[in-house]
Design a protein around this motif. Sequence first.
Motif, short mmCIF file in Angstrom:
data_model
loop_
_atom_site.label_atom_id
_atom_site.label_comp_id
_atom_site.label_asym_id
_atom_site.label_seq_id
_atom_site.Cartn_x
_atom_site.Cartn_y
_atom_site.Cartn_z
N LYS A 176 57.29 25.92 73.35
CA LYS A 176 57.17 26.38 71.96
C LYS A 176 55.83 27.06 71.72
O LYS A 176 54.80 26.59 72.21
N PRO A 177 55.84 28.13 70.93
CA PRO A 177 54.57 28.72 70.52
C PRO A 177 53.78 27.70 69.69
O PRO A 177 54.34 26.73 69.17
N GLY A 178 52.50 27.91 69.63
CA GLY A 178 51.65 27.00 68.84
C GLY A 178 50.33 27.67 68.51
O GLY A 178 50.10 28.83 68.85
N PRO A 179 49.45 26.92 67.87
CA PRO A 179 48.15 27.47 67.46
C PRO A 179 47.15 27.55 68.60
O PRO A 179 46.00 27.95 68.38
N GLY A 180 47.58 27.18 69.82
CA GLY A 180 46.68 27.22 70.97
C GLY A 180 46.90 26.01 71.85
O GLY A 180 47.81 25.22 71.61
N LEU A 181 46.05 25.85 72.86
CA LEU A 181 46.28 24.84 73.89
C LEU A 181 45.22 23.75 73.78
O LEU A 181 44.02 24.03 73.95
N GLY A 182 45.67 22.53 73.49
CA GLY A 182 44.70 21.43 73.38
C GLY A 182 44.93 20.39 74.44
O GLY A 182 45.82 20.52 75.30
N GLY A 183 44.13 19.34 74.40
CA GLY A 183 44.30 18.22 75.33
C GLY A 183 43.27 18.23 76.43
O GLY A 183 42.49 19.16 76.59
N HIS A 184 43.36 17.16 77.23
CA HIS A 184 42.37 16.94 78.28
C HIS A 184 42.92 17.37 79.64
O HIS A 184 42.25 17.25 80.64
N ALA B 44 45.02 22.42 55.67
CA ALA B 44 45.59 22.31 57.02
C ALA B 44 46.33 20.97 57.13
O ALA B 44 45.79 19.92 56.75
N LEU B 45 47.53 21.02 57.67
CA LEU B 45 48.30 19.79 57.90
C LEU B 45 48.34 19.51 59.40
O LEU B 45 48.93 20.29 60.16
N GLY B 46 47.69 18.43 59.83
CA GLY B 46 47.62 18.05 61.23
C GLY B 46 46.49 18.76 61.94
O GLY B 46 46.37 19.98 61.86
N VAL B 47 45.63 17.98 62.61
CA VAL B 47 44.52 18.58 63.38
C VAL B 47 44.49 18.05 64.82
O VAL B 47 43.84 18.65 65.68
N ALA B 48 45.20 16.97 65.14
CA ALA B 48 45.22 16.46 66.52
C ALA B 48 45.83 17.52 67.43
O ALA B 48 46.56 18.40 66.98
N TYR B 49 45.56 17.40 68.76
CA TYR B 49 45.98 18.49 69.66
C TYR B 49 47.48 18.55 69.87
O TYR B 49 48.04 19.58 70.28
N LYS B 50 48.17 17.42 69.58
CA LYS B 50 49.63 17.45 69.59
C LYS B 50 50.14 16.33 68.72
O LYS B 50 49.38 15.45 68.29
N ASP C 297 44.24 12.20 69.32
CA ASP C 297 43.33 12.89 70.24
C ASP C 297 42.97 14.28 69.75
O ASP C 297 43.84 15.09 69.43
N MET C 298 41.65 14.53 69.69
CA MET C 298 41.17 15.82 69.19
C MET C 298 40.65 16.71 70.31
O MET C 298 40.20 17.83 70.05
N ARG C 299 40.68 16.23 71.55
CA ARG C 299 40.03 16.98 72.63
C ARG C 299 40.65 18.37 72.79
O ARG C 299 41.86 18.50 72.95
N GLU C 300 39.81 19.37 72.72
CA GLU C 300 40.23 20.78 72.86
C GLU C 300 41.26 21.18 71.80
O GLU C 300 41.99 22.14 71.98
N SER C 301 41.34 20.40 70.70
CA SER C 301 42.38 20.73 69.73
C SER C 301 42.17 22.13 69.16
O SER C 301 41.08 22.45 68.66
N PRO C 302 43.22 22.97 69.19
CA PRO C 302 43.08 24.32 68.64
C PRO C 302 42.85 24.32 67.14
O PRO C 302 42.32 25.28 66.58
N ALA C 303 43.19 23.21 66.49
CA ALA C 303 42.98 23.12 65.03
C ALA C 303 41.50 23.29 64.70
O ALA C 303 41.13 23.89 63.68
#
Length: 442
Positions: free
Chosen positions: A266-274, A333-339, A344-350
């Motif tokens: 799925k498309p998204g606002p970018g790639l987050g996570g560890h 903004a609704l939701g800021v965690a990476y998924k 988890d906020m690591r590398e979150s595109p939010a």
Amino acid sequence: MPSRELADLNARLAGSRPTIAVVGLGYVGLPLCVEFASSGAEVLGLDVSPALCAALNGGASHVGDVSASALATALSQGFTATTDATVLRRADAVVICVPTPLRKTKDPDISFIVAAGRAVSENASEGQLIVLESTTYPGTTEELLVPMLEERGLRPGIEVAVAFSPERVDPGNPRYGIRNTPKVIGGVTPACTAAATALYARACDSLHPVSSPATAEMVKLLENTFRMVNIGLVNEFALICGQLGVNVWEVIEAASTKPFGFMAFKPGPGLGGHCIPVDPHYLAWKLRAHNFTARFVELADAINGRMPEHVVEVVNEVLNDARLPLNGSRVLALGVAYKAGIADMRESPALDVIDRLLARKASVSYHDPYVPALTLETSALRSEPLTATSLQEADVVVVLTDHAEFDWDFVLRHAPRIVDARNATAEARRRAPNLAGRVRTI
Ligand code: SAJ
């Protein structure tokens, strides 16, 4: 020829109560401690943080997948956490589960592996198995860890056994855990592989030996580069469909009806996570030394890295259509965690999206049931209560993380304009087609 001490290693590891040390008590190491403890082993957890060790010994878990009761059971089975690396001396097996982040330059930061390798090699003894689980570039085990051991006269397959086994922990995954996720194992020698197999037979139902540590290191990188590249592909399709006036979500939904040969991302606002935004860069970095460019990794990184700005562009377009300048507009903004489903906020595109909105002088607030507060480059925000009023007062609502806890019918009913970066409002729009015009998906 294995030494006398190594000869009985497999029997010890398969025995009733071997001593297993785990270095690094994070989201990978702590669940592994719990699983080995439940197999009857004496488990020694080693970490650099005295506070973390004290909390664990007091029964407080910092890992979502390890409940307080699971930790209490492990403690009752003899698990202890310590910062004292000398405990490694009496372990039959030592498993290294330390972080492998990226530096700002997107080069690997293997300082944690080096530090752990030093602690392990300084306290290693004949007859031990040493396994590296941290995701890293191919060659790390044999080029970095093995020399540290050989400096102590501990040779793989002779005095000690050495292997790589990629961690496959998926935080928050309700279906797959350590026991039911197949475990790939690559030893420096066949005897090393056999020893690591004996160890993991205690914790994993399915084992998959491969011919070398580098093979096992590459397995993990293929798994996660596969995801990164396919997410990049579908993000580029979102950009292409935007240019052509086609709904990419409808395209993906229809393509998903193909029962073979297609896997939906799925498309998204970018790639987050560890993992996903990090691991492929370990491979790309290694290849540069071979004068080889991992073009798929670099292209996917460029596309995924562009998505936060794309979201801001869509927000700007939606406001412009309402004759509202982004400068001074209220963005919720609704939701800021990476998924979804985790904190988890690591590398979150939010974080990137919000920083960019603030840089363009929008007034930004957020709501995330998992994340009470967040620190940005230039400011700090707290999660605001999500009410009809907060939605109505926003000039635009931007959906960045599609947590299941959100009531999308409620959001659609009260928000005047929505930029939906996750297509989270799709069902709500189907139920209230008269309100669908309020939503722009990316
Ligand atoms: N993402 C998209 N579109 C997708 C899938 C993911 O934009 O179709 C985004 C997510 O929102 C997130 C990032 O990519 O920001 C990474 O998402 P992820 O689903 O890959 O989740 P992670 O980072 O937790 O990845 C882990 C990995 N597990 C291990 O490395 C052991 C990965 O291999 C798993 O496949 C993944 O969990 C999973 O399936 O949940």
